[in-house]
Design a protein around this motif. Structure first.
Motif, short mmCIF file in Angstrom:
data_model
loop_
_atom_site.label_atom_id
_atom_site.label_comp_id
_atom_site.label_asym_id
_atom_site.label_seq_id
_atom_site.Cartn_x
_atom_site.Cartn_y
_atom_site.Cartn_z
N GLY A 231 0.81 -1.18 -0.03
CA GLY A 231 0.10 0.00 -0.01
C GLY A 231 0.90 1.22 -0.01
N ILE A 232 1.91 1.31 0.81
CA ILE A 232 2.75 2.35 1.12
C ILE A 232 4.04 1.96 1.29
CG2 ILE A 232 3.28 4.58 2.42
CD1 ILE A 232 0.50 4.78 3.34
N GLU A 233 5.16 2.24 0.57
CA GLU A 233 6.27 1.80 0.96
C GLU A 233 7.38 2.95 0.84
OE1 GLU A 233 9.87 -1.45 -0.62
OE2 GLU A 233 8.07 -1.27 -1.68
N LEU A 234 8.18 2.99 1.92
CA LEU A 234 9.50 3.80 2.05
C LEU A 234 10.54 3.21 1.66
CD1 LEU A 234 6.92 5.20 3.64
CD2 LEU A 234 8.83 5.96 5.57
N GLU A 235 11.29 3.30 0.88
CA GLU A 235 12.21 2.69 0.12
C GLU A 235 13.53 3.17 0.46
OE1 GLU A 235 13.48 2.05 -4.74
OE2 GLU A 235 13.46 4.03 -3.96
N ALA A 261 2.58 -5.83 1.87
CA ALA A 261 2.35 -5.24 3.19
C ALA A 261 1.31 -3.86 2.91
CB ALA A 261 3.74 -4.92 3.76
N GLY A 262 0.73 -3.62 4.13
CA GLY A 262 0.03 -2.46 4.16
C GLY A 262 0.83 -1.26 4.24
N ILE A 263 1.90 -1.11 4.99
CA ILE A 263 2.93 -0.35 4.96
C ILE A 263 4.22 -1.02 5.16
CG2 ILE A 263 3.95 1.96 6.13
CD1 ILE A 263 1.22 2.47 7.23
N GLN A 264 5.22 -0.79 4.32
CA GLN A 264 6.50 -1.23 4.37
C GLN A 264 7.54 -0.28 4.44
OE1 GLN A 264 7.84 -5.13 2.31
NE2 GLN A 264 9.21 -3.81 1.07
N VAL A 265 8.45 -0.28 5.56
CA VAL A 265 9.43 0.67 5.75
C VAL A 265 10.84 -0.14 5.70
CG1 VAL A 265 10.24 2.42 7.49
CG2 VAL A 265 7.66 1.79 7.59
N SER A 266 11.58 0.68 4.74
CA SER A 266 13.09 0.11 4.65
C SER A 266 14.04 1.24 4.57
CB SER A 266 12.94 -0.61 3.11
OG SER A 266 12.04 -1.62 3.03
N ILE A 287 8.63 -3.65 9.04
CA ILE A 287 9.79 -2.65 9.22
C ILE A 287 10.93 -3.68 8.81
CG2 ILE A 287 11.33 -1.46 10.45
CD1 ILE A 287 8.49 -0.15 10.53
N ASN A 288 11.84 -3.46 7.67
CA ASN A 288 12.77 -4.40 7.07
C ASN A 288 14.18 -4.02 7.86
OD1 ASN A 288 11.11 -5.56 5.51
ND2 ASN A 288 11.56 -4.05 3.69
N VAL A 315 16.33 -2.56 14.01
CA VAL A 315 16.81 -2.35 15.39
C VAL A 315 16.65 -1.17 15.70
CG1 VAL A 315 18.77 -4.10 15.07
CG2 VAL A 315 19.30 -1.64 14.41
N SER A 316 16.42 -0.71 17.13
CA SER A 316 16.44 0.40 17.78
C SER A 316 15.03 1.14 17.26
CB SER A 316 17.59 1.37 17.20
OG SER A 316 18.72 0.84 18.07
#
Length: 432
Positions: A231-235, A261-266, A287-288, A315-316
């Motif tokens: 849905g939303i990805e931060l690449e 994923a609904g929201i994927q954060v990389s 969260i990758n 992490v973190s």
């Protein structure tokens, strides 16, 4: 200020050539086979009826014209109410312009994009309908700033619905309907992009993609559903340097029924707050691990996602007050629901009636296609085959029950160093 009238059989270009600053050109119903080049500031060109048609094709013996309107280094020009068909390049191309207004046009079957703000500042695309174009529906390119793309409908284009190119600032994409485009719904490759209140559905890759170099962006209040990847990805940046989509705020979005994923954060250092994420075919929020570090997730509501509602391999990262049913690792969920109902309309739905999606109609003008989901390679730019007239993508598709590769017959578009800016707000009072 003077008013000129253009009747069928007349020339819009002739009226433009005689126009002075402040003039109004009214174009009556008819078919106009021409390209109009505008080099005079502060003129308005307005279609007076619903059948003012500009066509770029004469017949099989003549090549297509490149643009319906070329605004060449002008400011304060308005183009309103035209139907624009079958031009070889962009339907409306604004080159090095400022404070121009492109309003309520219907643009389809152009070789590149319907509307292109190229190296232009402070322009507005408002309530246009753009469909079946060879590249993006609407794009901002080449060193522009503060352009606004508001309340448009961009559907079934052969690349992205809306594209903001690299190294730009302050672009705004607000309250648009973006459906059924071949690749991304909205693709932002630029920092400080504001993506607000859009309805984004059934696109071939991600609904919203915030690529590398898109730091300090905001993704707020969008409804994103049924896209073929996330849905939303931060690449992340492929090189791993801190040039990612960091410090992006993803807030109060609804992301549902996407194939990944609904929201994927990389990428690192982002804030995800008060999003409603449900019924996605993989994770709700993922969260990758390699670059998805030091993010903050608060008050998100996640449920009925197939793999995990909340999946953290970074992490973190910090988690507080997220309501969900399953998480990996365990114990990331709280028990209190903070997010409003996912069926609550977004802020733009109260301002305009919804345009129907062409995906749900039985009388498709283009075949209904479904593409393989969750591909490992993403397409930030088109991949061209040896045949320069084709843009080919690696994923496979099934169209009306028949398999084919995902190729779009477009003109070749060279990659460039793009710079754009957009801004959302009232029209500047001192634009003149």
């Amino acid at each position: 200020m003077a008013t000129q009238i253009v009747q069928p059989g007349g020339s819009i270009q002739t009226a433009v050539d005689y126009a002075k600053e402040g003039d109004l050109i009214l174009v009556h119903d008819g078919v106009y086979l021409e390209q109009v080049v505008i080099r005079t500031n502060y003129i308005r060109i307005v279609a007076t009826g619903h059948q003012v048609v500009m066509k770029g094709e004469y017949d099989v013996l003549h090549p297509l014209l490149p643009h319906a309107f070329l605004l060449d280094n002008v400011k304060g020009v308005e183009i309103k109410g035209f139907q624009i068909l079958c031009y070889s390049n962009d339907g409306i191309h604004v080159r090095l312009g400022a404070f121009n207004r492109i309003i309520a046009n219907k643009i389809s079957r152009c070789g590149n994009s319907a509307i292109n703000f190229a190296g232009s500042d402070g322009n507005l695309a408002y309530q246009n309908e753009v469909r079946y174009n060879g590249m993006a529906g609407i794009e901002v390119s080449q060193n522009g700033s503060s352009n606004r793309i508001i309340e448009n409908t961009s559907q079934q284009n052969d690349w992205n619905g809306i594209t903001i190119y690299e190294e730009a600032q302050n672009n705004t994409v607000a309250c648009n309907t973006v459906d059924c485009n071949e690749e991304y719904g909205v693709a932002a490759h630029a920092p400080d992009t504001f993506i607000y209140g859009n309805k984004i559905k059934s696109n071939g890759l991600d609904g919203i993609r915030i690529s590398h170099k898109s730091a300090n962006s905001m993704v707020i209040g969008n409804h994103v559903s049924d896209n073929k990847e996330n849905g939303i990805e931060l690449e992340p940046n492929s090189g791993g340097a801190l040039l990612d989509s960091y410090n992006t705020i993803v807030q109060s979005n609804v992301s549902s029924e996407n194939l990944c994923a609904g929201i994927q954060v990389s990428s690192p250092l982002n804030i995800l707050e008060s999003n409603c994420v449900y019924s996605n075919k993989k994770d709700g929020i993922a969260i990758n691990g390699k670059f998805g570090n030091r993010n903050i997730l608060v008050f998100n509501d996640l449920k009925h996602n197939v793999s995990y509602d909340l999946h953290n391999s970074g992490v973190s990262n910090q988690f507080y007050g997220n309501h969900c049913e399953s998480s990996e690792p365990p114990h990331l969920c709280s028990n209190k629901e903070h997010c409003p109902s996912p069926h609550q309309p977004n802020a733009c739905e109260t301002k305009k009636k919804e345009h129907p999606s062409p995906c749900s109609k039985g009388d498709h003008k283009k075949p209904h296609c479904t593409c393989s989901s969750c591909t490992s390679s993403h397409h930030k730019t088109p991949h061209h085959s040896n045949d320069w007239n084709k843009k080919c993508c690696s994923s496979s598709c099934t169209c009306d029950g028949r398999k084919k590769d995902k190729c779009c017959h477009n003109k070749h578009k060279k990659e460039q160093n793009w710079n754009i800016h957009s801004h959302y707000g009232q029209w500047p009072q001192n634009e003149r």
